[in-house]
Design an enzyme around this catalytic site. Structure first.
Site, PDB file in Angstrom:
ATOM      1  N   ASP A  23       0.871  -1.183   0.000  1.00 45.25           N
ATOM      2  CA  ASP A  23       0.000   0.000   0.000  1.00 45.25           C
ATOM      3  C   ASP A  23       0.903   1.228   0.000  1.00 45.25           C
ATOM      4  O   ASP A  23       2.108   1.123   0.234  1.00 45.25           O
ATOM      5  CB  ASP A  23      -0.894  -0.002   1.260  1.00 45.25           C
ATOM      6  N   SER A  24       0.306   2.380  -0.228  1.00 45.03           N
ATOM      7  CA  SER A  24       1.075   3.621  -0.183  1.00 45.03           C
ATOM      8  C   SER A  24       1.562   3.931   1.234  1.00 45.03           C
ATOM      9  O   SER A  24       2.448   4.762   1.404  1.00 45.03           O
ATOM     10  CB  SER A  24       0.206   4.765  -0.695  1.00 45.03           C
ATOM     11  N   TYR A  55      -0.563   8.455  -2.543  1.00 46.12           N
ATOM     12  CA  TYR A  55      -0.649   8.151  -3.966  1.00 46.12           C
ATOM     13  C   TYR A  55      -1.879   8.830  -4.592  1.00 46.12           C
ATOM     14  O   TYR A  55      -1.912   9.076  -5.786  1.00 46.12           O
ATOM     15  CB  TYR A  55      -0.791   6.636  -4.191  1.00 46.12           C
ATOM     16  N   GLY A  56      -2.854   9.084  -3.735  1.00 44.01           N
ATOM     17  CA  GLY A  56      -4.177   9.509  -4.207  1.00 44.01           C
ATOM     18  C   GLY A  56      -4.241  10.813  -4.956  1.00 44.01           C
ATOM     19  O   GLY A  56      -5.268  11.141  -5.565  1.00 44.01           O
ATOM     20  N   CYS A  86      -3.831  -0.913  -1.928  1.00 44.41           N
ATOM     21  CA  CYS A  86      -4.128   0.502  -2.161  1.00 44.41           C
ATOM     22  C   CYS A  86      -5.147   0.632  -3.289  1.00 44.41           C
ATOM     23  O   CYS A  86      -4.930   0.106  -4.386  1.00 44.41           O
ATOM     24  CB  CYS A  86      -2.824   1.197  -2.531  1.00 44.41           C
ATOM     25  N   ASN A  87      -6.238   1.334  -3.014  1.00 40.89           N
ATOM     26  CA  ASN A  87      -7.266   1.518  -4.053  1.00 40.89           C
ATOM     27  C   ASN A  87      -6.734   2.325  -5.223  1.00 40.89           C
ATOM     28  O   ASN A  87      -7.045   2.047  -6.371  1.00 40.89           O
ATOM     29  CB  ASN A  87      -8.476   2.251  -3.465  1.00 40.89           C
ATOM     30  N   THR A  88      -5.919   3.330  -4.910  1.00 39.25           N
ATOM     31  CA  THR A  88      -5.387   4.174  -5.981  1.00 39.25           C
ATOM     32  C   THR A  88      -4.481   3.355  -6.897  1.00 39.25           C
ATOM     33  O   THR A  88      -4.616   3.390  -8.122  1.00 39.25           O
ATOM     34  CB  THR A  88      -4.607   5.363  -5.369  1.00 39.25           C
ATOM     35  N   GLU A 164      -5.759   8.995   9.868  1.00 42.52           N
ATOM     36  CA  GLU A 164      -4.388   8.856  10.390  1.00 42.52           C
ATOM     37  C   GLU A 164      -4.210   9.575  11.720  1.00 42.52           C
ATOM     38  O   GLU A 164      -3.428   9.157  12.563  1.00 42.52           O
ATOM     39  CB  GLU A 164      -3.379   9.364   9.348  1.00 42.52           C
ATOM     40  N   CYS A 196     -11.280   3.314  -0.433  1.00 41.41           N
ATOM     41  CA  CYS A 196      -9.969   3.802   0.019  1.00 41.41           C
ATOM     42  C   CYS A 196      -9.608   3.051   1.290  1.00 41.41           C
ATOM     43  O   CYS A 196     -10.482   2.788   2.128  1.00 41.41           O
ATOM     44  CB  CYS A 196     -10.037   5.303   0.287  1.00 41.41           C
ATOM     45  N   THR A 197      -8.333   2.721   1.409  1.00 34.81           N
ATOM     46  CA  THR A 197      -7.867   1.929   2.546  1.00 34.81           C
ATOM     47  C   THR A 197      -8.231   2.541   3.910  1.00 34.81           C
ATOM     48  O   THR A 197      -8.431   1.818   4.877  1.00 34.81           O
ATOM     49  CB  THR A 197      -6.334   1.837   2.508  1.00 34.81           C
ATOM     50  N   HIS A 198      -8.281   3.867   3.963  1.00 35.55           N
ATOM     51  CA  HIS A 198      -8.458   4.532   5.257  1.00 35.55           C
ATOM     52  C   HIS A 198      -9.911   4.609   5.722  1.00 35.55           C
ATOM     53  O   HIS A 198     -10.176   4.795   6.899  1.00 35.55           O
ATOM     54  CB  HIS A 198      -7.916   5.960   5.190  1.00 35.55           C
TER      55      HIS A 198
HETATM   56  N1  DGL Z   1      -3.980   3.948   0.115  1.00 42.45           N
HETATM   57  C1  DGL Z   1      -4.673   4.986  -0.600  1.00 42.45           C
HETATM   58  C2  DGL Z   1      -5.918   4.413  -1.271  1.00 42.45           C
HETATM   59  O1  DGL Z   1      -6.475   3.417  -0.851  1.00 42.45           O
HETATM   60  C3  DGL Z   1      -5.033   6.155   0.297  1.00 42.45           C
HETATM   61  C4  DGL Z   1      -3.836   6.975   0.741  1.00 42.45           C
HETATM   62  C5  DGL Z   1      -3.079   7.596  -0.419  1.00 42.45           C
HETATM   63  O2  DGL Z   1      -3.594   8.539  -1.039  1.00 42.45           O
HETATM   64  O3  DGL Z   1      -1.986   7.118  -0.713  1.00 42.45           O
HETATM   65  O4  DGL Z   1      -6.350   4.944  -2.249  1.00 42.45           O
END
Ligand code: DGL
Length: 278
Positions: A23-24, A55-56, A86-88, A164, A196-198
């Protein structure tokens, strides 16, 4: 010719290889948490690219490059499967990774999209994610490829820092969630994908705003189900009887990773090693 015993040990060796997850940053630990729950015997090697998060908001080209580097790192551990938590990165880099690396690669978009199609009753699905995920229309394409459902989406950039920081409820968070989600609610959605992971950390306040009639789909648990299915079908489930030892790596700020990551994983992370990717 391999004798039976040799065959047995070879298969056990192959099946007991770890699952690689990247993941990012710390967010992908929400996916790790679900995979640990669904597959408690599997060993996990996790990489959080904390030096280059987020990454987003980055370009497709950059996300592809980072994703290739992350995958190369995980391949060093002879992983049997890779999860792009990571979704992105899943929205942008999956085709490149699958073309380049000879290992099964699971992204988070398809499992989340499929689950949403399964649960919607009125055919109106909301999707929230980072600006890059939403711009890519990855969820929308996946949902539209298997249904005629309508997809409405929104970016929620402030959700990542809120999660976070651990601001998971309270008035400020509630107001921000209302601001982002009220337009979606007005579109009469009955299902909302947390793309999104968060976002699973904010699930409580999100469902408070969307109300009881909107079902929340969290891609983290859908991905764990998908990974379990793939390993089962291909006969690659671990046969190890000992509790697995997981490994966590981050590209920077390991102390912060330990501190924040524990909230995402739901338990203490004992050790995180810093790596420099090349
Ligand atoms: N992990 C990213 C996602 O799931 C969220 C955090 C980022 O922007 O890197 O898209």
């Amino acid at each position: 010719m391999r004798v039976f015993g040799g065959e047995y040990f070879y298969r056990a060796f192959m099946n007991n290889r770890p699952i690689g997850i990247f993941d990012s940053g710390v967010g992908g630990l929400t996916v790790v948490k679900e995979i640990m729950k669904a597959l408690p015997n599997e060993r996990i090697v996790y990489l959080g690219d904390t030096a280059r998060v987020p990454y987003g908001t980055k370009s497709d080209q950059t996300i592809k490059r980072f994703s290739v580097e992350n995958t190369k790192f995980l391949k060093k551990f002879k992983v049997k499967l890779i999860v792009v938590a990571c979704n992105t990165a899943s929205s942008i880099a999956l085709p490149v990774l699958r073309k380049r690396f000879n290992v099964p690669i699971v992204g988070v978009i398809r499992p989340g999209a499929r689950k949403a199609v399964k649960v919607t009753r009125n055919g109106r699905i909301g999707v929230i994610g980072t600006p890059t995920t939403i711009k890519s229309k990855a969820y929308e394409k996946e949902i539209r490829s298997i249904s005629n459902n309508k997809v409405v989406s929104a970016t929620c950039p402030l959700f990542v820092p809120l999660a976070e920081e651990g601001w998971l409820n309270g008035n400020i968070t509630l107001d921000i969630v209302k601001k982002y989600l009220t337009p979606l609610k007005r579109k009469n959605i009955d299902t909302l994908v947390l793309g999104c992971t968060h976002y699973p950390l904010l699930r409580g306040v999100i469902s408070k705003v969307t109300g009881r009639n909107v079902k929340i789909v969290d891609s983290a648990s859908s991905v764990a189900e998908e990974v379990a299915k793939i390993l089962q079908k291909s006969g690659k489930l671990s046969s190890a009887s000992k509790k697995p030892t997981h490994s966590f790596f981050a590209t920077d700020a390991v102390e912060q990773f330990v501190k924040v990551g524990g909230k995402f994983l739901g338990k203490k992370i004992e050790k995180v090693r810093k790596v420099i990717l090349n």
